[in-house]
Write a protein that holds these residues in place. Structure first.
Motif, PDB file in Angstrom:
ATOM      1  N   GLY A 112       0.798  -1.228   0.000  1.00  0.00           N
ATOM      2  CA  GLY A 112       0.000   0.000   0.000  1.00  0.00           C
ATOM      3  C   GLY A 112       0.825   1.270   0.000  1.00  0.00           C
ATOM      4  N   GLY A 113       1.980   1.250  -0.657  1.00  0.00           N
ATOM      5  CA  GLY A 113       2.832   2.428  -0.739  1.00  0.00           C
ATOM      6  C   GLY A 113       3.702   2.658   0.490  1.00  0.00           C
ATOM      7  N   GLN A 114       3.654   1.756   1.457  1.00  0.00           N
ATOM      8  CA  GLN A 114       4.442   1.871   2.680  1.00  0.00           C
ATOM      9  C   GLN A 114       5.460   0.729   2.749  1.00  0.00           C
ATOM     10  N   MET A 115       6.585   0.989   3.402  1.00  0.00           N
ATOM     11  CA  MET A 115       7.554  -0.073   3.649  1.00  0.00           C
ATOM     12  C   MET A 115       7.033  -0.930   4.800  1.00  0.00           C
ATOM     13  N   LYS A 116       6.953  -2.242   4.574  1.00  0.00           N
ATOM     14  CA  LYS A 116       6.540  -3.180   5.622  1.00  0.00           C
ATOM     15  C   LYS A 116       7.745  -3.885   6.224  1.00  0.00           C
ATOM     16  N   GLU A 117       8.717  -4.221   5.367  1.00  0.00           N
ATOM     17  CA  GLU A 117       9.924  -4.924   5.821  1.00  0.00           C
ATOM     18  C   GLU A 117      11.123  -4.366   5.078  1.00  0.00           C
ATOM     19  N   LEU A 118      12.243  -4.284   5.796  1.00  0.00           N
ATOM     20  CA  LEU A 118      13.492  -3.851   5.187  1.00  0.00           C
ATOM     21  C   LEU A 118      14.601  -4.760   5.700  1.00  0.00           C
ATOM     22  N   MET A 119      15.357  -5.310   4.783  1.00  0.00           N
ATOM     23  CA  MET A 119      16.560  -6.082   5.103  1.00  0.00           C
ATOM     24  C   MET A 119      17.728  -5.221   4.639  1.00  0.00           C
ATOM     25  N   GLU A 120      18.665  -4.925   5.558  1.00  0.00           N
ATOM     26  CA  GLU A 120      19.776  -4.029   5.258  1.00  0.00           C
ATOM     27  C   GLU A 120      21.078  -4.814   5.171  1.00  0.00           C
ATOM     28  N   TYR A 121      21.778  -4.671   4.048  1.00  0.00           N
ATOM     29  CA  TYR A 121      23.091  -5.285   3.865  1.00  0.00           C
ATOM     30  C   TYR A 121      24.127  -4.168   3.764  1.00  0.00           C
ATOM     31  N   PHE A 122      25.265  -4.337   4.470  1.00  0.00           N
ATOM     32  CA  PHE A 122      26.317  -3.330   4.490  1.00  0.00           C
ATOM     33  C   PHE A 122      27.605  -3.964   4.960  1.00  0.00           C
ATOM     34  N   ASP A 123      28.660  -3.168   5.046  1.00  0.00           N
ATOM     35  CA  ASP A 123      29.971  -3.627   5.506  1.00  0.00           C
ATOM     36  C   ASP A 123      29.931  -3.743   7.030  1.00  0.00           C
ATOM     37  N   THR A 124      29.764  -4.956   7.536  1.00  0.00           N
ATOM     38  CA  THR A 124      29.643  -5.166   8.980  1.00  0.00           C
ATOM     39  C   THR A 124      30.945  -4.877   9.718  1.00  0.00           C
ATOM     40  N   ALA A 125      32.087  -5.106   9.080  1.00  0.00           N
ATOM     41  CA  ALA A 125      33.369  -4.806   9.731  1.00  0.00           C
ATOM     42  C   ALA A 125      33.495  -3.305   9.983  1.00  0.00           C
ATOM     43  N   LEU A 126      33.043  -2.491   9.048  1.00  0.00           N
ATOM     44  CA  LEU A 126      33.089  -1.043   9.218  1.00  0.00           C
ATOM     45  C   LEU A 126      32.167  -0.603  10.350  1.00  0.00           C
ATOM     46  N   VAL A 127      30.986  -1.203  10.441  1.00  0.00           N
ATOM     47  CA  VAL A 127      30.059  -0.877  11.528  1.00  0.00           C
ATOM     48  C   VAL A 127      30.725  -1.149  12.875  1.00  0.00           C
ATOM     49  N   SER A 128      31.345  -2.308  12.998  1.00  0.00           N
ATOM     50  CA  SER A 128      32.001  -2.672  14.256  1.00  0.00           C
ATOM     51  C   SER A 128      33.177  -1.758  14.576  1.00  0.00           C
ATOM     52  N   ALA A 129      33.890  -1.293  13.556  1.00  0.00           N
ATOM     53  CA  ALA A 129      35.068  -0.444  13.765  1.00  0.00           C
ATOM     54  C   ALA A 129      34.699   1.019  14.048  1.00  0.00           C
ATOM     55  N   ALA A 130      33.629   1.507  13.414  1.00  0.00           N
ATOM     56  CA  ALA A 130      33.326   2.942  13.483  1.00  0.00           C
ATOM     57  C   ALA A 130      32.244   3.317  14.488  1.00  0.00           C
ATOM     58  N   LEU A 131      31.348   2.389  14.816  1.00  0.00           N
ATOM     59  CA  LEU A 131      30.217   2.730  15.675  1.00  0.00           C
ATOM     60  C   LEU A 131      30.319   2.079  17.046  1.00  0.00           C
ATOM     61  N   GLU A 132      29.842   2.786  18.038  1.00  0.00           N
ATOM     62  CA  GLU A 132      29.705   2.228  19.378  1.00  0.00           C
ATOM     63  C   GLU A 132      28.473   1.327  19.393  1.00  0.00           C
ATOM     64  N   ALA A 133      28.474   0.317  20.226  1.00  0.00           N
ATOM     65  CA  ALA A 133      27.315  -0.570  20.347  1.00  0.00           C
ATOM     66  C   ALA A 133      26.137   0.217  20.914  1.00  0.00           C
ATOM     67  N   PRO A 134      24.931  -0.061  20.413  1.00  0.00           N
ATOM     68  CA  PRO A 134      23.759   0.600  20.995  1.00  0.00           C
ATOM     69  C   PRO A 134      23.501   0.053  22.394  1.00  0.00           C
ATOM     70  N   SER A 135      22.836   0.851  23.237  1.00  0.00           N
ATOM     71  CA  SER A 135      22.498   0.291  24.553  1.00  0.00           C
ATOM     72  C   SER A 135      21.407  -0.742  24.370  1.00  0.00           C
ATOM     73  N   SER A 136      21.477  -1.762  25.158  1.00  0.00           N
ATOM     74  CA  SER A 136      20.491  -2.847  25.083  1.00  0.00           C
ATOM     75  C   SER A 136      19.159  -2.363  25.622  1.00  0.00           C
ATOM     76  N   PRO A 137      18.038  -2.587  24.859  1.00  0.00           N
ATOM     77  CA  PRO A 137      16.737  -2.167  25.350  1.00  0.00           C
ATOM     78  C   PRO A 137      16.400  -2.851  26.678  1.00  0.00           C
ATOM     79  N   ALA A 138      16.874  -4.069  26.874  1.00  0.00           N
ATOM     80  CA  ALA A 138      16.598  -4.802  28.111  1.00  0.00           C
ATOM     81  C   ALA A 138      17.313  -4.131  29.285  1.00  0.00           C
ATOM     82  N   LEU A 139      18.525  -3.605  29.049  1.00  0.00           N
ATOM     83  CA  LEU A 139      19.279  -2.952  30.116  1.00  0.00           C
ATOM     84  C   LEU A 139      18.714  -1.570  30.435  1.00  0.00           C
ATOM     85  N   ALA A 140      18.131  -0.920  29.406  1.00  0.00           N
ATOM     86  CA  ALA A 140      17.593   0.424  29.602  1.00  0.00           C
ATOM     87  C   ALA A 140      16.277   0.390  30.389  1.00  0.00           C
ATOM     88  N   ALA A 141      15.586  -0.745  30.369  1.00  0.00           N
ATOM     89  CA  ALA A 141      14.274  -0.825  31.011  1.00  0.00           C
ATOM     90  C   ALA A 141      14.369  -0.872  32.521  1.00  0.00           C
TER      91      ALA A 141
END
Length: 146
Positions: free
Chosen positions: A117-146
């Protein structure tokens, strides 16, 4: 291909071309607006960011806000290709940004989106995972934030 399928393909391709053209200008609102309320975003792999984020509010709160909070400069994207077949849209693009830690996070992406219906329902994202691990900090865990 039937007329209905051709119409759906063309409409989905055009919708996501417009969304990505705005993102390329720095306007992320159309991308967020294109997410259905029950939208899911999956990041495969074994990075700290890898999992399925289910629901538009979860995507915004647990994926996009923590991600953008790490950026020191405006995120700049360049869309290379938007291809569609029925309710599936493939988007190939590049993103460039510097993190607050001073690291370059310049990645290439391939989004595989299922539209409804003109809206995104699902998105699968592919990218350089090594770069993500090297450049970004880990997100806080939603379970730990609760």
């Amino acid at each position: 291909m039937s007329t209905t399928s051709t119409t759906t393909t063309d409409a989905n391709r055009q919708r996501m071309r417009q969304v990505m053209a705005e993102l390329d200008k720095g306007n992320g609102k159309p991308f967020v607006d294109a997410m259905a309320d029950d939208f899911s975003w999956t990041i495969p792999g074994d990075t700290p960011w890898s999992r399925t984020y289910s629901g538009k509010q979860v995507v915004l709160g647990e994926l996009l806000r923590p991600l953008y909070a790490q950026f020191a400069t405006p995120y700049v994207s360049t869309t290379r290709r938007v291809m569609a077949d029925g309710d599936m849209v493939i988007i190939e693009f590049e993103g460039r940004v510097t993190t607050k830690a001073g690291k370059a996070y310049n990645n290439r992406y391939c989004y595989v989106c299922r539209m409804e219906g003109g809206q995104m329902k699902e998105l699968m994202e592919y990218f350089d995972t090594a770069l993500v691990s090297a450049a970004l900090e880990a997100p806080s865990s939603p379970a730990l934030a609760a």
